[in-house]
Enzyme design. Structure first.
Site, PDB file in Angstrom:
ATOM      1  N   GLU A   1     -91.727  68.000-101.254  1.00 47.45           N
ATOM      2  CA  GLU A   1     -91.087  67.987-102.579  1.00 47.45           C
ATOM      3  C   GLU A   1     -91.447  69.246-103.362  1.00 47.45           C
ATOM      4  O   GLU A   1     -92.596  69.684-103.348  1.00 47.45           O
ATOM      5  CB  GLU A   1     -91.564  66.750-103.351  1.00 47.45           C
ATOM      6  CG  GLU A   1     -90.903  66.618-104.713  1.00 47.45           C
ATOM      7  CD  GLU A   1     -90.991  65.208-105.244  1.00 47.45           C
ATOM      8  OE1 GLU A   1     -90.521  64.280-104.546  1.00 47.45           O
ATOM      9  OE2 GLU A   1     -91.544  65.031-106.327  1.00 47.45           O
TER      10      GLU A   1
ATOM     11  N   TYR B   1     -86.160  66.656-110.934  1.00 52.76           N
ATOM     12  CA  TYR B   1     -85.219  66.819-112.055  1.00 52.76           C
ATOM     13  C   TYR B   1     -85.959  66.421-113.323  1.00 52.76           C
ATOM     14  O   TYR B   1     -86.597  65.357-113.358  1.00 52.76           O
ATOM     15  CB  TYR B   1     -84.067  65.849-111.803  1.00 52.76           C
ATOM     16  CG  TYR B   1     -82.851  65.989-112.668  1.00 52.76           C
ATOM     17  CD1 TYR B   1     -81.796  66.821-112.283  1.00 52.76           C
ATOM     18  CD2 TYR B   1     -82.714  65.252-113.840  1.00 52.76           C
ATOM     19  CE1 TYR B   1     -80.646  66.910-113.049  1.00 52.76           C
ATOM     20  CE2 TYR B   1     -81.564  65.347-114.612  1.00 52.76           C
ATOM     21  CZ  TYR B   1     -80.535  66.173-114.211  1.00 52.76           C
ATOM     22  OH  TYR B   1     -79.388  66.255-114.972  1.00 52.76           O
TER      23      TYR B   1
ATOM     24  N   GLN C   1     -94.425  56.204-104.971  1.00 57.24           N
ATOM     25  CA  GLN C   1     -95.326  56.976-105.816  1.00 57.24           C
ATOM     26  C   GLN C   1     -96.602  57.261-105.015  1.00 57.24           C
ATOM     27  O   GLN C   1     -96.889  56.577-104.025  1.00 57.24           O
ATOM     28  CB  GLN C   1     -95.669  56.142-107.051  1.00 57.24           C
ATOM     29  CG  GLN C   1     -96.384  56.949-108.106  1.00 57.24           C
ATOM     30  CD  GLN C   1     -96.584  56.133-109.358  1.00 57.24           C
ATOM     31  OE1 GLN C   1     -97.070  55.014-109.308  1.00 57.24           O
ATOM     32  NE2 GLN C   1     -96.210  56.694-110.476  1.00 57.24           N
TER      33      GLN C   1
ATOM     34  N   LYS D   1     -96.462  74.653-103.500  1.00 59.93           N
ATOM     35  CA  LYS D   1     -97.607  75.395-102.950  1.00 59.93           C
ATOM     36  C   LYS D   1     -97.450  75.503-101.423  1.00 59.93           C
ATOM     37  O   LYS D   1     -97.856  74.601-100.671  1.00 59.93           O
ATOM     38  CB  LYS D   1     -98.911  74.650-103.257  1.00 59.93           C
ATOM     39  CG  LYS D   1     -99.242  74.528-104.736  1.00 59.93           C
ATOM     40  CD  LYS D   1    -100.388  75.480-105.035  1.00 59.93           C
ATOM     41  CE  LYS D   1    -100.843  75.647-106.447  1.00 59.93           C
ATOM     42  NZ  LYS D   1    -100.321  74.892-107.498  1.00 59.93           N
TER      43      LYS D   1
HETATM   44  C1  LIG Z   1     -90.623  59.364-105.410  1.00 59.25           C
HETATM   45  C2  LIG Z   1     -90.490  59.570-106.891  1.00 59.25           C
HETATM   46  C3  LIG Z   1     -89.787  60.665-107.376  1.00 59.25           C
HETATM   47  C4  LIG Z   1     -89.664  60.864-108.758  1.00 59.25           C
HETATM   48  N1  LIG Z   1     -88.973  61.957-109.221  1.00 59.25           N
HETATM   49  C5  LIG Z   1     -88.801  62.136-110.542  1.00 59.25           C
HETATM   50  C6  LIG Z   1     -88.022  63.217-111.056  1.00 59.25           C
HETATM   51  O1  LIG Z   1     -87.495  64.043-110.311  1.00 59.25           O
HETATM   52  N2  LIG Z   1     -87.872  63.336-112.389  1.00 59.25           N
HETATM   53  C7  LIG Z   1     -88.435  62.432-113.259  1.00 59.25           C
HETATM   54  O2  LIG Z   1     -88.276  62.586-114.461  1.00 59.25           O
HETATM   55  N3  LIG Z   1     -89.184  61.388-112.814  1.00 59.25           N
HETATM   56  C8  LIG Z   1     -89.378  61.220-111.480  1.00 59.25           C
HETATM   57  N4  LIG Z   1     -90.107  60.155-111.024  1.00 59.25           N
HETATM   58  C9  LIG Z   1     -90.745  59.256-111.996  1.00 59.25           C
HETATM   59  C10 LIG Z   1     -89.809  58.092-112.402  1.00 59.25           C
HETATM   60  O3  LIG Z   1     -88.687  58.591-113.085  1.00 59.25           O
HETATM   61  C11 LIG Z   1     -90.607  57.162-113.301  1.00 59.25           C
HETATM   62  O4  LIG Z   1     -91.608  56.518-112.558  1.00 59.25           O
HETATM   63  C12 LIG Z   1     -89.822  56.163-114.131  1.00 59.25           C
HETATM   64  O5  LIG Z   1     -90.725  55.585-115.080  1.00 59.25           O
HETATM   65  C13 LIG Z   1     -89.179  55.025-113.350  1.00 59.25           C
HETATM   66  O6  LIG Z   1     -88.122  55.448-112.611  1.00 59.25           O
HETATM   67  P1  LIG Z   1     -87.411  54.457-111.554  1.00 59.25           P
HETATM   68  O7  LIG Z   1     -86.236  55.180-111.039  1.00 59.25           O
HETATM   69  O8  LIG Z   1     -88.386  53.914-110.607  1.00 59.25           O
HETATM   70  O9  LIG Z   1     -86.936  53.306-112.574  1.00 59.25           O
HETATM   71  P2  LIG Z   1     -86.417  51.806-112.384  1.00 59.25           P
HETATM   72  O10 LIG Z   1     -86.068  51.493-110.984  1.00 59.25           O
HETATM   73  O11 LIG Z   1     -85.371  51.618-113.429  1.00 59.25           O
HETATM   74  O12 LIG Z   1     -87.718  50.955-112.767  1.00 59.25           O
HETATM   75  C14 LIG Z   1     -88.417  51.228-113.979  1.00 59.25           C
HETATM   76  C15 LIG Z   1     -89.024  49.936-114.514  1.00 59.25           C
HETATM   77  O13 LIG Z   1     -87.979  49.056-114.916  1.00 59.25           O
HETATM   78  C16 LIG Z   1     -88.094  47.820-114.243  1.00 59.25           C
HETATM   79  N5  LIG Z   1     -86.730  47.345-113.961  1.00 59.25           N
HETATM   80  C17 LIG Z   1     -85.871  47.846-113.040  1.00 59.25           C
HETATM   81  N6  LIG Z   1     -84.710  47.173-113.085  1.00 59.25           N
HETATM   82  C18 LIG Z   1     -84.849  46.231-114.047  1.00 59.25           C
HETATM   83  C19 LIG Z   1     -83.997  45.229-114.572  1.00 59.25           C
HETATM   84  N7  LIG Z   1     -82.757  45.062-114.100  1.00 59.25           N
HETATM   85  N8  LIG Z   1     -84.462  44.434-115.590  1.00 59.25           N
HETATM   86  C20 LIG Z   1     -85.710  44.595-116.085  1.00 59.25           C
HETATM   87  N9  LIG Z   1     -86.559  45.540-115.626  1.00 59.25           N
HETATM   88  C21 LIG Z   1     -86.135  46.347-114.616  1.00 59.25           C
HETATM   89  C22 LIG Z   1     -88.883  48.091-112.981  1.00 59.25           C
HETATM   90  O14 LIG Z   1     -89.543  46.912-112.515  1.00 59.25           O
HETATM   91  C23 LIG Z   1     -89.851  49.152-113.483  1.00 59.25           C
HETATM   92  O15 LIG Z   1     -90.923  48.568-114.170  1.00 59.25           O
HETATM   93  C24 LIG Z   1     -90.256  59.937-109.659  1.00 59.25           C
HETATM   94  C25 LIG Z   1     -90.980  58.846-109.154  1.00 59.25           C
HETATM   95  C26 LIG Z   1     -91.104  58.651-107.792  1.00 59.25           C
HETATM   96  C27 LIG Z   1     -91.899  57.478-107.282  1.00 59.25           C
END
Ligand SMILES: Cc1cc2nc3c(=O)[nH]c(=O)nc-3n(C[C@H](O)[C@H](O)[C@H](O)COP(=O)(O)OP(=O)(O)OC[C@H]3O[C@@H](n4cnc5c(N)ncnc54)[C@H](O)[C@@H]3O)c2cc1C
Length: 288
Positions: free
Chosen positions: A17, A49, A175, A271
């Site tokens: 990444e 992003y 994560q 890196k």
């Molecule tokens: C591999 C990876 C790559 C990442 N890359 C980036 C990046 O490029 N840019 C960036 O800004 N961030 C990035 N993140 C961080 C990520 O955006 C954050 O962790 C964010 O807080 C959650 O994103 P998510 O897509 O998992 O959200 P979601 O899947 O929406 O989940 C977020 C929270 O909402 C809850 N939830 C989901 N659906 C529902 C529902 N229907 N009703 C109620 N609660 C619900 C989940 O249980 C969770 O607690 C990355 C994280 C990981 C693990």
């Protein structure tokens, strides 16, 4: 190439990444570092992003250049936390025009300035929209072996994850975590819940002490005593800490592969020397 095709044989794969620059002035140096990582021939590379969309054009540009000039499959991230439907449509079309076939669909962390989307709440909403705009993308999603920080019960987090996968995720990336047993327990629970897509463990080589207080603390990942002892012993010497951090990550990777977890994603943080160190540590296992 679609990442779902790369993962389908369950042979050992490695992906790295990188993150795009926040300012255009830094683009060339980031592109150089990302290009050096691409030269290691990972199975694919992901480009992050900014949650508020502040890196949108640099993410798309870097993703395109990596794919066209460095001949590596790219996974371009996209977040929705501060985006409108129109913004998402434009980004999806931009990715398509640039030849990107894979999108990591994320909610994004809530931006510090409090901006919020009126159209999206969770990543699942974004996934559904991408599908509606252009159903030809391979879509990945994020998952949290220790539970997402905002979710009080892991069972609920897993229920949301199942819905997210059913909405159209072909694979999940985790994560960071520092104790493989955390991942094995998580895999057991999600497989029981009927989530069957490939899960890529996200391995973060910790190569300086500051990362522990910054990214590790923010992620909420449990820090095992073995890891703490390593940082205590080597944290004040940058060269020693880098070497120890690479070895710790490499040991995690070898244990994962030995236990049948074959698709390794490394947070290489722009890196090349760290990416190369990780690759060297299991190149024979990768068949190189
Ligand atoms: C591999 C990876 C790559 C990442 N890359 C980036 C990046 O490029 N840019 C960036 O800004 N961030 C990035 N993140 C961080 C990520 O955006 C954050 O962790 C964010 O807080 C959650 O994103 P998510 O897509 O998992 O959200 P979601 O899947 O929406 O989940 C977020 C929270 O909402 C809850 N939830 C989901 N659906 C529902 C529902 N229907 N009703 C109620 N609660 C619900 C989940 O249980 C969770 O607690 C990355 C994280 C990981 C693990």
């Amino acid at each position: 190439m679609k990442i779902s095709d790369i993962l389908k044989d369950n042979e050992v794969t490695l992906s790295f990444e990188v993150f795009p620059p926040k300012t255009d002035a830094l683009f060339d140096s980031v592109e150089k570092a990302a290009g050096d990582i691409a030269a290691l021939k990972p199975h694919f590379m992901s480009v992050t992003y900014g949650a508020g969309g502040n890196t949108a054009s640099n993410t798309a540009e870097l993703a395109e250049r990596l794919q066209k000039q460095h001949d590596v499959t790219v996974l371009a991230h996209l977040t929705c936390v501060a985006a409108s439907r129109d913004d998402v449509k434009k980004m999806v079309q931009t990715y398509r025009a640039k030849g990107i076939e894979n999108i990591m669909a994320l909610r994004g962390d809530i931006p510090k300035d409090g901006r919020k989307s009126e159209d999206y709440v969770h990543a699942i909403d974004l996934i559904r929209d991408i599908r509606a705009i252009d159903d030809s993308f391979c879509i990945g999603g994020a998952c949290y072996p220790e539970g997402h920080v905002e979710c009080e019960r892991q069972s609920e987090d897993i229920r949301h994850l199942k819905d997210k996968v059913d909405a159209g995720c072909s694979f999940l990336t985790t994560q960071m975590f520092f104790d493989n047993n955390v991942l094995y327990n998580f895999l057991y629970r999600i497989r029981e819940a009927g989530i069957e897509v490939p899960v890529l463990p996200g391995i973060m080589p910790i190569t300086n002490r500051k990362q522990v207080s910054r990214s590790v603390a923010l992620s909420g990942a449990t820090i095992p005593q073995r890891f703490r002892t390593m940082v205590d012993r080597f944290g004040d010497d940058p060269r020693q800490m880098q070497q120890a951090g690479i070895i710790y990550a490499a040991e995690q990777i070898v244990d994962l592969i030995a236990n049948g977890v074959n698709h390794i994603h490394v947070y290489s943080m722009n890196k090349p020397e760290i990416a190369a160190g990780i690759l060297d540590s299991f190149s024979a296992i990768l068949g190189r």
